[in-house]
Each structure stands twice: as C-alpha cells, then as structure tokens.
Scaffold this motif. Structure first.
Motif, PDB file in Angstrom:
ATOM      1  N   ALA A 125       0.851  -1.024   0.115  1.00  0.00           N
ATOM      2  CA  ALA A 125       0.103  -0.179   0.145  1.00  0.00           C
ATOM      3  C   ALA A 125       0.881   1.261  -0.003  1.00  0.00           C
ATOM      4  N   VAL A 126       2.156   1.021   0.140  1.00  0.00           N
ATOM      5  CA  VAL A 126       2.978   2.419   0.252  1.00  0.00           C
ATOM      6  C   VAL A 126       3.798   2.522  -0.906  1.00  0.00           C
ATOM      7  N   ILE A 127       3.766   1.655  -1.936  1.00  0.00           N
ATOM      8  CA  ILE A 127       4.553   1.811  -3.094  1.00  0.00           C
ATOM      9  C   ILE A 127       3.731   2.624  -3.967  1.00  0.00           C
ATOM     10  N   PRO A 128       4.316   3.216  -5.097  1.00  0.00           N
ATOM     11  CA  PRO A 128       3.472   4.054  -5.987  1.00  0.00           C
ATOM     12  C   PRO A 128       2.477   3.170  -6.973  1.00  0.00           C
ATOM     13  N   GLU A 129       1.312   3.610  -7.213  1.00  0.00           N
ATOM     14  CA  GLU A 129       0.542   2.811  -8.087  1.00  0.00           C
ATOM     15  C   GLU A 129       0.985   2.397  -9.282  1.00  0.00           C
ATOM     16  N   SER A 130       1.928   3.556  -9.930  1.00  0.00           N
ATOM     17  CA  SER A 130       2.289   3.125 -11.286  1.00  0.00           C
ATOM     18  C   SER A 130       3.172   1.873 -11.204  1.00  0.00           C
ATOM     19  N   ALA A 131       3.985   1.691 -10.098  1.00  0.00           N
ATOM     20  CA  ALA A 131       5.026   0.714  -9.908  1.00  0.00           C
ATOM     21  C   ALA A 131       4.314  -0.657  -9.839  1.00  0.00           C
ATOM     22  N   PHE A 132       3.058  -0.463  -9.145  1.00  0.00           N
ATOM     23  CA  PHE A 132       2.272  -1.935  -8.728  1.00  0.00           C
ATOM     24  C   PHE A 132       1.761  -2.313 -10.203  1.00  0.00           C
ATOM     25  N   THR A 133       1.101  -1.291 -10.789  1.00  0.00           N
ATOM     26  CA  THR A 133       0.274  -1.721 -12.287  1.00  0.00           C
ATOM     27  C   THR A 133       1.448  -2.263 -13.104  1.00  0.00           C
ATOM     28  N   MET A 134       2.566  -1.818 -13.145  1.00  0.00           N
ATOM     29  CA  MET A 134       3.770  -2.201 -14.045  1.00  0.00           C
ATOM     30  C   MET A 134       4.265  -3.618 -13.620  1.00  0.00           C
ATOM     31  N   LEU A 135       4.415  -3.825 -12.304  1.00  0.00           N
ATOM     32  CA  LEU A 135       4.716  -5.296 -11.724  1.00  0.00           C
ATOM     33  C   LEU A 135       3.646  -6.210 -12.177  1.00  0.00           C
ATOM     34  N   VAL A 136       2.347  -6.012 -12.096  1.00  0.00           N
ATOM     35  CA  VAL A 136       1.190  -7.030 -12.207  1.00  0.00           C
ATOM     36  C   VAL A 136       1.416  -7.369 -13.985  1.00  0.00           C
ATOM     37  N   SER A 137       1.808  -6.194 -14.564  1.00  0.00           N
ATOM     38  CA  SER A 137       1.962  -6.358 -16.185  1.00  0.00           C
ATOM     39  C   SER A 137       3.177  -7.353 -16.596  1.00  0.00           C
ATOM     40  N   ARG A 138       3.985  -7.220 -15.669  1.00  0.00           N
ATOM     41  CA  ARG A 138       5.261  -8.156 -16.037  1.00  0.00           C
ATOM     42  C   ARG A 138       5.173  -9.263 -15.985  1.00  0.00           C
ATOM     43  N   LEU A 139       4.154  -9.883 -15.018  1.00  0.00           N
ATOM     44  CA  LEU A 139       4.018 -11.312 -14.545  1.00  0.00           C
ATOM     45  C   LEU A 139       3.207 -12.185 -15.873  1.00  0.00           C
ATOM     46  N   SER A 140       3.950 -12.298 -16.843  1.00  0.00           N
ATOM     47  CA  SER A 140       3.363 -12.719 -18.168  1.00  0.00           C
ATOM     48  C   SER A 140       3.694 -14.311 -18.106  1.00  0.00           C
ATOM     49  N   ILE A 141       4.748 -15.135 -17.582  1.00  0.00           N
ATOM     50  CA  ILE A 141       4.681 -16.440 -17.767  1.00  0.00           C
ATOM     51  C   ILE A 141       3.726 -17.084 -17.305  1.00  0.00           C
ATOM     52  N   PRO A 142       3.313 -18.315 -17.998  1.00  0.00           N
ATOM     53  CA  PRO A 142       2.046 -18.833 -17.633  1.00  0.00           C
ATOM     54  C   PRO A 142       2.294 -19.320 -15.924  1.00  0.00           C
ATOM     55  N   GLY A 143       1.127 -19.151 -15.471  1.00  0.00           N
ATOM     56  CA  GLY A 143       1.218 -19.640 -14.077  1.00  0.00           C
ATOM     57  C   GLY A 143       1.805 -18.731 -12.829  1.00  0.00           C
ATOM     58  N   ALA A 144       2.259 -17.593 -13.436  1.00  0.00           N
ATOM     59  CA  ALA A 144       2.820 -16.569 -12.791  1.00  0.00           C
ATOM     60  C   ALA A 144       1.856 -15.932 -11.492  1.00  0.00           C
ATOM     61  N   ARG A 145       2.243 -15.546 -10.472  1.00  0.00           N
ATOM     62  CA  ARG A 145       1.786 -14.915  -9.444  1.00  0.00           C
ATOM     63  C   ARG A 145       2.122 -14.038  -8.473  1.00  0.00           C
ATOM     64  N   LEU A 146       1.296 -13.147  -8.012  1.00  0.00           N
ATOM     65  CA  LEU A 146       1.907 -12.097  -7.194  1.00  0.00           C
ATOM     66  C   LEU A 146       1.390 -12.411  -5.927  1.00  0.00           C
ATOM     67  N   PHE A 147       2.203 -12.319  -5.019  1.00  0.00           N
ATOM     68  CA  PHE A 147       1.834 -12.392  -3.461  1.00  0.00           C
ATOM     69  C   PHE A 147       2.254 -11.003  -2.752  1.00  0.00           C
ATOM     70  N   LEU A 148       1.054 -10.529  -2.119  1.00  0.00           N
ATOM     71  CA  LEU A 148       1.334  -9.366  -1.425  1.00  0.00           C
ATOM     72  C   LEU A 148       0.718  -9.003  -0.058  1.00  0.00           C
ATOM     73  N   THR A 149       1.399  -8.150   0.865  1.00  0.00           N
ATOM     74  CA  THR A 149       0.894  -8.048   2.127  1.00  0.00           C
ATOM     75  C   THR A 149       0.900  -6.542   2.253  1.00  0.00           C
ATOM     76  N   CYS A 150       0.029  -6.004   3.131  1.00  0.00           N
ATOM     77  CA  CYS A 150       0.065  -4.671   3.408  1.00  0.00           C
ATOM     78  C   CYS A 150      -0.864  -4.454   4.605  1.00  0.00           C
ATOM     79  N   ASN A 151      -0.778  -3.235   5.244  1.00  0.00           N
ATOM     80  CA  ASN A 151      -1.522  -2.763   6.381  1.00  0.00           C
ATOM     81  C   ASN A 151      -2.341  -1.785   5.818  1.00  0.00           C
ATOM     82  N   PRO A 152      -3.599  -1.509   6.505  1.00  0.00           N
ATOM     83  CA  PRO A 152      -4.677  -0.719   5.930  1.00  0.00           C
ATOM     84  C   PRO A 152      -4.334   0.793   5.786  1.00  0.00           C
TER      85      PRO A 152
END
Length: 441
Positions: A125-152
């Motif tokens: 939750a404290v990283i820039p939105e643009s970086a998060f969006t870019m990170l999700v777009s980079r998960l292009s290998i079949p079966g790739a996953r993102l695991f995240l934790t955050c405080n409210p």
C-alpha cells in the motif's frame, strides 16, 4: 520474528490458495501472521512454481531485507538463503530472486521490460500505484502469481478500491467468506488478518500483544490493530495539550542521551532543527523505571518572518553556531548522536558535510508512519516539549489532514506551518530503534 512452527488458524487457511488466483493479498493488522504465511508459501513457490525470473519487492531494498530476507535466513540458514546486497539478488534454495525497492514515482522504470514468473511484494500500500500496475503487467509467464502483504490505509486508497475490493474471494477479519460477481471480479484471493490471528503470539507472548496495542492510538489503532481501512480526518494531533505536554526549559531533567536533531529545510519557508533527548526515570532507590523523550531545543530560520533569504552556506553557519550553544539548563558533555535531514534537501546536506558535520543521515520520511509515532508518544505522555521550541508549540494546534487528499485515499497533512513538526517527525521516526525498547510502551 518468532521461531518457525506449523501454521494454524487463519494463516493456515490463507495459504490454501485457489488454483485460479493470480494475485494473493494478505492485509490487516501488524504482527498478525500475514508475512509468516506469505513467506512460507513463497518458499513453496520458489521450489515448485513456474520457471523464470522471480522478484521480491517493497518500499526500499532495506525494508525488504529486514522484513523478508532476514527472517528467511533465520529460519532456513545462510546456506539455503543467500542475499547479496551488492548485486540486489537473493538465492532461495538455489532459485534466484531480484530484490527491488519501489520508493519513488520513477520506481516502475526498475522493472520495465522484465518477464516475471512470480513476485512477492511487502508493504504494497505504500509503493507508487504506477509501480504496482507495471509489476502486475510483468507477470506474463503462464502460471505466474503475485503475493502481497499490506497494512490498511484510507478507504479510497487505490490498492483497496481498484484491487482488494474486487477480489473474487475475500476472507474478512472475522473469517467470513465474501464472493464478488464473477464478471466484475479479479482473479484475486484476499485474506484480512487481525492481531489475534497470530497464534504464536497468543500462545507464547500474550503480554506482547497488549504492549503492541499500547503503541497505537486513534486512527492508527483502528488500522494497525483493528484492520480497518479508515480515513484520516480533522486534526493530526487531537491529543495535543500544551498544559500536559509543554515543560519549562529551566525544568528539563537530566538527559542520558541526545539522540538526534531532526532538520527540515526551506528556501522560501522556514528551516528548522528539533533536538531530541532521552531521559531515564528513576525510583526512590535509584533504579531505572522507564524513559521519556524530550524535544529539548529548536533551531529555526524563517525568511518569511522579515529575514532575508540566505545561501546554504550561511544557513549551515547559523545551524552550526546553534549546535555549539548550550541546549540544556545545566552543563553537559552530551552531543547529538545523529543529524537527520529532510531527504529532499540534498544540497544542504552536502553543505553540512563539507562544513564538518558528522553522523549525517536522511530522515525517515514515511509521513504517516512518523506521525503515528509522534501521536502515540503524545497520547501516552512519553513525549515532552521544551518551552524553547516555540515554533513547534505554535504548529501543533493547526496541523490538520488534507480532506482532498483523504478523498483520494492518501494520508497527507495540509502543507502549511509544519516545518518544526517535520523536524520532530524526522528525529523521532529515525531513532525509533533506539528509544522504542526503553519506553515501556
């Protein structure tokens, strides 16, 4: 970090991840078991997930190392987990992971062009939105996953509104399952934790849970303890009471240490420095019973107060002259252990170094986090303000959250009359590891 034990309760449930989940999100209270479950599943993913480059990210490389890498080394040993800071790589049972800090608006450039097989993201939750969006777009290998934790954070925060609220399956803090409409949902599995979900603490150290609860107040208690995404509204420091918090300079007690001076820098605005001292309380037998923090003295140069604008060199000279004057109503050989400077004040930091100031560092500039520390110290009566800190005393009552920023999900005070407050925040947040264990909080 506790010793590694078999997962129980919500942490065990959380890692029973549905096959369809591309994003796995654990949010909620501090020390609630989010990271333990996430790290254990990440080990499994490194061993059995799809082949390709993996990434471990967070606010800074330092926080990634502290929050994620070092616990893994503690659990599995340095032969299995090898972190090389110079290369920014970590080997986990032979699987190479790139370590990335997403600490500014240009952070997304660090991962442009990458093709990732998986990512683990701390403090999402404290990283820039643009970086998060870019990170999700980079998960292009079949079966790739993102695991995240955050405080409210706030209820309109982009991570909650655009991602977490659209989870296909959400296990809320009470353990109740919620399903979003399939056509509107993301392939996101979300689990919200509360402090009592950390069954290791419940069994082995329930006193720590009570101590942790005392470390937060108001807004931050609701977020960090009760796992609520609530807005920052009204006064930043509603507990401020000059009758309770201000002490006459002549009545300052003996300091055991002068921890730091926190400095804010301005060209058209005020430049300030707040000196932070640590006092040991004693009982009638001379035994230490606890410690308190004191804002001892204040440096302040304000070009708007009828003073001319001056160069960095002249500001440094005035600051150094102030440093060499008496700051306590008694003789002492104590000197500030650190000078923490506004991280944006690069030119003034260079000037201070050239002029012989040692032990310079960038102040911890997570604003919401720093404010939460100051607020809790005020609320618990552990922070006292010397009458010499006139600018600081004047700024406290009018320091308010920006309602427009809150509407956008951002915790941001209104930027006016806050320069001494920023200096205090730098001094306190940057020395937390020194005073936190001593204050009996």
């Amino acid at each position: 970090m506790p010793s590694l034990e078999p997962l129980t309760g919500k942490a065990k449930t959380a890692i029973q991840i549905p096959e369809w989940a591309k994003i796995v999100a654990f949010d909620g209270a501090v020390r609630s078991g989010k990271t333990v479950g996430d790290l254990l599943y990440w080990i499994h993913y490194c061993l059995h997930g799809p082949q390709g480059l993996l990434l471990i990210g967070g606010r800074t490389e330092r926080t990634v190392a502290n929050n994620l890498i070092h616990p893994l080394i503690e659990w599995f040993g340095p032969k299995s987990i090898r972190y090389t800071r110079a290369t920014g790589m970590c080997s986990i049972f032979g699987r190479e992971c790139l370590i990335v800090g997403f600490n500014d608006a240009q952070a997304q450039t660090k991962i442009q062009g990458l093709t990732l097989a998986g990512a683990l993201l701390d403090e999402a939750a404290v990283i820039p939105e643009s970086a998060f969006t870019m990170l999700v777009s980079r998960l292009s290998i079949p079966g790739a996953r993102l695991f995240l934790t955050c405080n409210p954070e706030g209820p309109e925060h982009w991570l909650k509104r655009k991602w977490l609220d659209r989870a296909r399956l959400w296990v809320d803090k009470n353990g109740v399952e919620h399903h979003n409409d399939f056509n509107k949902a993301l392939n996101l599995y979300r689990v919200t934790f509360v402090l009592e979900d950390n069954t290791w603490l419940v069994r082995h150290n329930p006193q720590y849970i009570e101590e942790l609860k005392r470390q937060y107040t108001g807004l931050w208690y609701r977020r960090m303890i009760e796992s609520e995404w609530v807005a920052a509204e009204g006064s930043v420091y509603p507990m401020w009471d000059p009758g309770k918090h201000v002490i006459d300079w002549h009545d300052l007690p003996q300091m055991s240490r002068i921890l730091a001076v926190g400095c804010d820098y301005g060209t058209t605005n005020a430049s300030t420095g707040i000196m932070l001292g640590l006092h040991a309380n004693h009982d009638q037998y001379g035994r230490i019973t606890g410690h308190d923090l004191y804002a001892i003295d204040e440096f302040r140069y304000d070009s708007r107060a009828g003073n001319p604008r001056i160069t960095d060199g002249e500001l440094s000279r005035r600051f150094r002259t102030w440093l060499n004057t008496p700051h306590l109503p008694y003789e002492t050989a104590l000197q500030p252990e650190w000078i923490f400077v506004d991280p944006a004040a690069a030119s003034w930091k260079v000037q201070l170094a050239q002029d012989g100031i040692q032990n310079l560092g960038d102040g911890e500039n997570n604003v919401s986090y720093g404010i939460s520390k100051v607020a809790n110290l005020l609320d618990t009566g552990k922070l006292h303000i010397s009458s010499k800190c006139k600018g600081l005393i004047e700024e406290f009552p009018g320091y308010c959250w920006d309602p427009k920023a809150s509407d956008e999900g951002i915790d941001k005070p209104i930027k006016q009359a806050d320069h001494s407050l920023d200096g205090l925040r730098y001094a306190i947040a940057s020395t937390e590891t020194e005073w936190q264990p001593l204050l009996n909080m």
